[in-house]
Write an enzyme that holds these catalytic residues in place. Structure first.
Site, short mmCIF file in Angstrom:
data_model
loop_
_atom_site.label_atom_id
_atom_site.label_comp_id
_atom_site.label_asym_id
_atom_site.label_seq_id
_atom_site.Cartn_x
_atom_site.Cartn_y
_atom_site.Cartn_z
N HIS A 123 -50.11 -4.10 -13.52
CA HIS A 123 -49.20 -3.49 -14.52
C HIS A 123 -49.91 -3.31 -15.87
O HIS A 123 -49.49 -3.87 -16.89
CB HIS A 123 -47.92 -4.32 -14.68
CG HIS A 123 -46.79 -3.51 -15.30
ND1 HIS A 123 -45.47 -3.66 -14.97
CD2 HIS A 123 -46.81 -2.52 -16.24
CE1 HIS A 123 -44.73 -2.81 -15.67
NE2 HIS A 123 -45.52 -2.11 -16.44
N ARG B 132 -42.44 2.24 -11.97
CA ARG B 132 -41.81 0.96 -11.68
C ARG B 132 -41.87 0.67 -10.18
O ARG B 132 -41.69 1.57 -9.35
CB ARG B 132 -40.34 0.96 -12.12
CG ARG B 132 -40.14 0.89 -13.62
CD ARG B 132 -40.59 -0.44 -14.22
NE ARG B 132 -40.34 -0.53 -15.65
CZ ARG B 132 -41.24 -0.30 -16.60
NH1 ARG B 132 -42.48 0.04 -16.28
NH2 ARG B 132 -40.93 -0.42 -17.88
P1 NAP Z 1 -39.27 9.88 -20.51
O1 NAP Z 1 -39.93 10.53 -21.67
O2 NAP Z 1 -37.86 9.41 -20.65
O3 NAP Z 1 -39.34 10.91 -19.28
C1 NAP Z 1 -38.67 10.73 -18.11
C2 NAP Z 1 -38.85 11.97 -17.23
O4 NAP Z 1 -38.33 11.65 -15.93
C3 NAP Z 1 -38.12 13.19 -17.72
O5 NAP Z 1 -38.89 14.34 -17.47
C4 NAP Z 1 -36.85 13.18 -16.87
O6 NAP Z 1 -36.31 14.44 -16.63
C5 NAP Z 1 -37.40 12.66 -15.56
N1 NAP Z 1 -36.32 12.10 -14.73
C6 NAP Z 1 -35.52 11.05 -14.98
N2 NAP Z 1 -34.68 10.84 -13.96
C7 NAP Z 1 -34.95 11.78 -13.04
C8 NAP Z 1 -34.41 12.08 -11.77
N3 NAP Z 1 -33.42 11.39 -11.23
N4 NAP Z 1 -34.93 13.16 -11.11
C9 NAP Z 1 -35.92 13.88 -11.65
N5 NAP Z 1 -36.48 13.65 -12.86
C10 NAP Z 1 -35.99 12.60 -13.54
O7 NAP Z 1 -40.11 8.62 -20.00
P2 NAP Z 1 -41.66 8.31 -20.24
O8 NAP Z 1 -41.89 7.82 -21.63
O9 NAP Z 1 -42.45 9.48 -19.78
O10 NAP Z 1 -41.87 7.04 -19.28
C11 NAP Z 1 -41.62 7.10 -17.88
C12 NAP Z 1 -41.67 5.71 -17.28
O11 NAP Z 1 -43.02 5.23 -17.23
C13 NAP Z 1 -40.97 4.60 -18.07
O12 NAP Z 1 -39.57 4.62 -17.86
C14 NAP Z 1 -41.62 3.34 -17.53
O13 NAP Z 1 -40.89 2.84 -16.43
C15 NAP Z 1 -42.98 3.82 -17.06
N6 NAP Z 1 -44.08 3.21 -17.83
C16 NAP Z 1 -45.02 2.49 -17.15
C17 NAP Z 1 -46.08 1.94 -17.82
C18 NAP Z 1 -47.15 1.18 -17.10
O14 NAP Z 1 -48.02 0.59 -17.72
N7 NAP Z 1 -47.15 1.19 -15.79
C19 NAP Z 1 -46.20 2.11 -19.21
C20 NAP Z 1 -45.21 2.84 -19.85
C21 NAP Z 1 -44.15 3.39 -19.16
P3 NAP Z 1 -35.15 15.06 -17.54
O15 NAP Z 1 -35.68 15.03 -18.93
O16 NAP Z 1 -34.99 16.40 -16.98
O17 NAP Z 1 -33.97 14.18 -17.39
C1 GLV Z 2 -44.47 -0.60 -19.53
O1 GLV Z 2 -44.35 -0.62 -18.34
C2 GLV Z 2 -43.49 -0.05 -20.44
O2 GLV Z 2 -42.42 0.37 -19.98
O3 GLV Z 2 -43.76 -0.04 -21.66
#
Ligand code: NAP
Ligand code: GLV
Length: 316
Positions: free
Chosen positions: A279, A231
């Site tokens: 994005h 983000r």
């Molecule tokens: P997820 O499965 O919820 O994983 C989040 C990870 O971040 C976990 O390992 C968590 O650790 C860690 N985390 C959260 N807060 C933290 C902190 N304060 N300090 C250290 N580690 C922290 O999420 P995901 O599915 O992998 O997605 C991650 C993000 O990618 C989404 O929230 C979204 O914003 C972004 N995204 C972007 C796109 C794009 O096209 N650019 C597409 C999809 C998603 P713990 O488990 O230890 O809490």
């Molecule tokens: C994209 O950024 C998503 O969070 O799905």
């Protein structure tokens, strides 16, 4: 009862979702606009949403599930009228996972092999082969070891890169073979100082807003690269521009921005050390994501636990 399908999306995308949902859940009644009458509002059982306008999920007395088709629910959670006691689930889509791995591989490979520099050199007709570090000598730090960060770290490790991955809580080493798992604030400065490429895949929360500020950027290894696929609000853009101008950060691959679309006058567009993506690092693919929505609706009706529930206290 009826199902509400709402989002800030183009009609064609909404219609694709509707077709797929109707095929998977025949006989359901669908609403494509926020209800206008109390009787209609009382009929809504679940809302399937893509960052709908604030206020559009308020006043639905029988709502039992909010299913986001976005992985990140940060925008949704800023809606002060979002019903507090209704379970919220986010999207984890196999096609999105695959796309994120591809984007991360492309970014790391391009930074390691100097391909962004070569692209710029071509415009200048410069024949100047770059240094060729080996993947094993190129350390990548992935911030976030969740659905996306975990997959990205594993895929990069499988390509031979030296991998560290960081999260809040410890992650079992079995889950991420070949990856040096790190957790907690204390280890972060050293991890940043050692990484040639830092990839951000943290969710946007109160704890991660402004994460890449002047202090953290200064902790990065001189000449390293930043890849932000999570983000825009996690990066202080003025601080990053200063770090790029100074060459402390040698290149940034940015898919997300504080303001999207990135304003035409923003310096990132023309900065020689910045690669801008609109994005699109990993988009939800309705064709595979529909299965997650259907599974959660059926789980809700059968009283089973939901997949990928959001912990509103943590913010992800
Ligand atoms: P997820 O499965 O919820 O994983 C989040 C990870 O971040 C976990 O390992 C968590 O650790 C860690 N985390 C959260 N807060 C933290 C902190 N304060 N300090 C250290 N580690 C922290 O999420 P995901 O599915 O992998 O997605 C991650 C993000 O990618 C989404 O929230 C979204 O914003 C972004 N995204 C972007 C796109 C794009 O096209 N650019 C597409 C999809 C998603 P713990 O488990 O230890 O809490
Ligand atoms: C994209 O950024 C998503 O969070 O799905």
């Amino acid at each position: 009862m009826s199902l509400l399908l709402l989002g800030g999306w183009p009609e064609a995308e909404r219609d694709q979702w509707l077709d797929l949902l109707q095929a998977a859940l025949p006989g359901e009644s669908w609403l494509l606009q926020p209800p206008t009458a109390a009787t209609q509002a009382a009929e809504v059982e679940a809302a399937i949403v893509a960052n709908p306008a604030h206020g559009s999920l308020a006043g639905l007395p029988n709502l039992r599930l909010i299913q986001s088709v976005w992985a990140g629910v940060d925008k949704l959670l800023t809606d002060p009228t979002l019903p507090a006691d209704v379970p919220l689930a986010r999207m984890v889509d196999p096609a999105m996972n695959e796309a994120m791995v591809q984007t991360a591989l492309w970014a790391v490979l391009s930074l390691q092999r100097g391909f962004f520099t070569l692209q710029a050199q071509q415009r200048e007709r410069l024949w100047r082969p770059p240094a060729q570090p080996r993947a094993a000598d190129w350390r990548v730090l992935v911030l976030g070891q969740g659905e996306l960060g975990g997959r990205v770290a594993r895929a990069l490790a499988a390509q031979g890169y030296a991998l560290s991955a960081w999260s809040r809580r410890p992650v079992s080493t079995e889950r991420l073979p070949g990856v040096h798992g790190l957790h907690g604030e204390a280890v972060l400065p050293a991890a940043l100082a050692q990484a040639d490429t830092v990839i951000n895949l943290l969710p946007l929360t109160a704890a991660t807003a402004g994460f890449f500020n002047a202090g953290r950027l200064a902790q990065m290894k001189p000449g390293s690269g930043l890849v932000n696929l999570a983000r825009g609000a996690q990066v202080n853009e003025a601080d990053l521009l200063r770090a790029l101008d100074a060459g402390h950060v040698s290149h940034a691959v940015l898919d997300v921005f504080a303001v999207e679309p990135l304003p035409a006058e923003h310096r990132f567009w023309s900065h020689p050390r910045v690669t801008v993506l609109p994005h699109c690092a990993a988009q939800t693919d309705a064709r595979s994501a529909v299965a997650v929505v259907v599974a959660n609706l059926l789980a809700l009706r059968a009283g089973r636990p939901l997949q990928y529930p959001v912990d509103r206290q943590r913010g992800y």
